[in-house]
Write a protein that holds these residues in place. Structure first.
Motif, mmCIF file in Angstrom:
data_model
loop_
_atom_site.group_PDB
_atom_site.id
_atom_site.type_symbol
_atom_site.label_atom_id
_atom_site.label_comp_id
_atom_site.label_asym_id
_atom_site.label_seq_id
_atom_site.Cartn_x
_atom_site.Cartn_y
_atom_site.Cartn_z
ATOM 1 N N LEU A 206 18.497 91.642 -69.423
ATOM 2 C CA LEU A 206 17.542 90.624 -69.862
ATOM 3 C C LEU A 206 16.258 91.278 -70.326
ATOM 4 C CD1 LEU A 206 17.649 87.884 -67.121
ATOM 5 C CD2 LEU A 206 18.316 87.660 -69.490
ATOM 6 N N ARG B 78 10.192 79.988 -67.091
ATOM 7 C CA ARG B 78 11.400 79.282 -66.685
ATOM 8 C C ARG B 78 11.180 77.786 -66.759
ATOM 9 N NH1 ARG B 78 15.565 79.552 -62.301
ATOM 10 N NH2 ARG B 78 17.073 78.200 -63.304
ATOM 11 N N GLN C 155 26.597 86.127 -60.316
ATOM 12 C CA GLN C 155 26.759 86.132 -61.774
ATOM 13 C C GLN C 155 28.157 85.611 -62.113
ATOM 14 O OE1 GLN C 155 26.064 90.046 -63.390
ATOM 15 N NE2 GLN C 155 27.369 91.082 -61.887
ATOM 16 N N HIS D 43 25.710 76.167 -64.948
ATOM 17 C CA HIS D 43 24.289 76.506 -64.748
ATOM 18 C C HIS D 43 23.535 75.364 -64.079
ATOM 19 C CE1 HIS D 43 23.626 74.104 -68.374
ATOM 20 N NE2 HIS D 43 22.330 74.138 -68.113
ATOM 21 N N ALA E 35 19.245 81.908 -58.543
ATOM 22 C CA ALA E 35 18.876 82.540 -59.819
ATOM 23 C C ALA E 35 20.102 83.185 -60.461
ATOM 24 C CB ALA E 35 17.792 83.584 -59.578
ATOM 25 N N ARG F 109 23.204 84.189 -62.697
ATOM 26 C CA ARG F 109 23.331 84.192 -64.162
ATOM 27 C C ARG F 109 24.683 83.623 -64.578
ATOM 28 N NH1 ARG F 109 20.434 89.851 -65.830
ATOM 29 N NH2 ARG F 109 18.543 89.417 -64.659
ATOM 30 N N THR G 193 18.505 82.514 -67.725
ATOM 31 C CA THR G 193 19.589 83.023 -66.875
ATOM 32 C C THR G 193 20.961 82.557 -67.355
ATOM 33 O OG1 THR G 193 19.119 81.149 -65.440
ATOM 34 C CG2 THR G 193 18.219 83.297 -64.770
ATOM 35 N N LEU H 168 23.750 89.848 -70.379
ATOM 36 C CA LEU H 168 23.310 89.025 -69.240
ATOM 37 C C LEU H 168 23.936 89.482 -67.923
ATOM 38 C CD1 LEU H 168 21.591 86.440 -68.695
ATOM 39 C CD2 LEU H 168 23.732 85.153 -68.767
#
Ligand SMILES: C[S@@+](CC[C@H](N)C(=O)[O-])C[C@H]1O[C@@H](n2cnc3c(N)ncnc32)[C@H](O)[C@@H]1O
Length: 312
Positions: free
Chosen positions: A2, A8, A121, A136, A145, A147, A170, A193
């Motif tokens: 990133l 955000r 992730q 998401h 948080a 991803r 994210t 990502l």
């Protein structure tokens, strides 16, 4: 990786179906402010080397799995051609709306489980339109948080995805065919990502039925590229129950991309055999760890086998 953190903002709210928005979705290119020179690619294949969606104009002419599914879920990213097929499916093929909702509800429970297990992730294959409680949104509601790299072959779903996620640092959305492992893993939205040296939650919800050949071999090739500790969550369309699928195969042969190929429980068991499954193992999507007080009704159609496991 990133870039510097951007401000955000909360994830975009789930789209609410309204006549106005639904009609705008009939001409998503204009509605999304996509450049008029949208680059046509080979029909059904990702266009553009950079992983950014280039809307494929021919896709507007035929219904697509991503958009029909969005319609069944009550979203707004679909056109008249998708609504017509969605209505026909509802009329002829049983309770496909419950079937779609049940699959999306499994997705939410599986992602919450994986977040609680420490996965931070996710690589989502064949994501569809990222609204109506997609990954998401579950992550955001869990105040995580984590991803999320979404991927789909449908250029219109991808264009919606990129527009919706523009302010979500994210999450990313790339156009790629699930059958092409290298293309998925090297898409900028995935490579930039996710850190594949760390565990990943590989998500394949209601997409592997679009892989007509060796889906188990394909999943093995993905898993071989993932770090130890990675997990797999799968739901797979099936005709085993029979009630909801009478005409699905015939009607969905019109899809812009590959039509679904239902698999039996044994075939799906082979797909998830690369993992140690968590309880309750391979089961109907609605019966995978149902929320307390919300078990599936006995009359619900059973259209997806589902499982979550950790890669061996
Ligand atoms: C039934 S929807 C499921 C969407 C989402 N994964 C979910 O479960 O909520 C199936 C998705 O698979 C996508 N799809 C179909 N063929 C594909 C392919 N070859 N590569 C990537 N995605 C594909 C469709 O565009 C669609 O978004």
């Amino acid at each position: 990786m990133l870039g510097p953190p951007r401000r955000r903002r909360p994830a975009p709210p789930a789209a609410t179906p309204s006549a106005e928005v639904a009609e705008r979705a009939v001409a998503p290119r204009a509605a999304l402010g996509l450049p008029p020179g949208a680059v046509p690619g080979q029909s059904g294949r990702p266009a553009g080397e950079d992983g950014r969606p280039r809307v494929v104009p021919e896709e507007f002419e035929r219904p697509s799995s991503a958009r029909v599914y969005d319609y069944l879920l009550g979203g707004a990213a679909h056109g008249a051609v998708d609504r017509r097929l969605g209505d026909e499916l509802t009329r002829t093929s049983g309770d496909v709306v419950t079937l779609a909702r049940e699959n999306r509800a499994f997705l939410r429970r599986a992602v919450r489980f994986l977040l609680a297990a420490g996965i931070d992730q996710f690589l989502d294959l064949g994501s569809g339109v990222p609204t109506m409680g997609n990954v998401h949104e579950v992550v955001a509601r869990s105040r995580s948080a984590a991803r999320v790299a979404y991927t789909d072959v449908d250029s219109i779903a991808a264009a919606h995805g990129q527009a919706l996620l523009a302010d979500v640092p994210t999450a990313s959305y790339s156009t790629a065919d699930v059958a092409d492992v290298d293309a998925v893993l090297s898409a900028p939205g995935v490579r930039g990502l996710l850190d594949l040296r760390r565990p990943v939650g590989l998500l394949a919800f209601s997409v592997l039925q679009h892989v007509r050949d060796d889906a188990a071999g394909l999943v093995e090739r993905y898993v071989a590229r993932l770090a130890p500790g990675s997990a797999l969550a799968v739901s797979h369309f099936t005709a085993d129950d029979g009630r909801a699928t009478a005409h699905v195969e015939r009607l969905t042969a019109r899809y812009a991309h590959s039509a679904p190929r239902p698999r039996t429980r044994d075939e799906v068991a082979r797909i998830v055999a690369v993992t140690d499954l968590v309880e309750p193992g391979l089961t109907w999507a609605g019966e995978w760890r149902p929320e307390a007080g919300r078990p599936p009704a006995p009359t619900d159609p059973r259209g997806h086998w589902a499982a979550v496991g950790f890669v061996r």
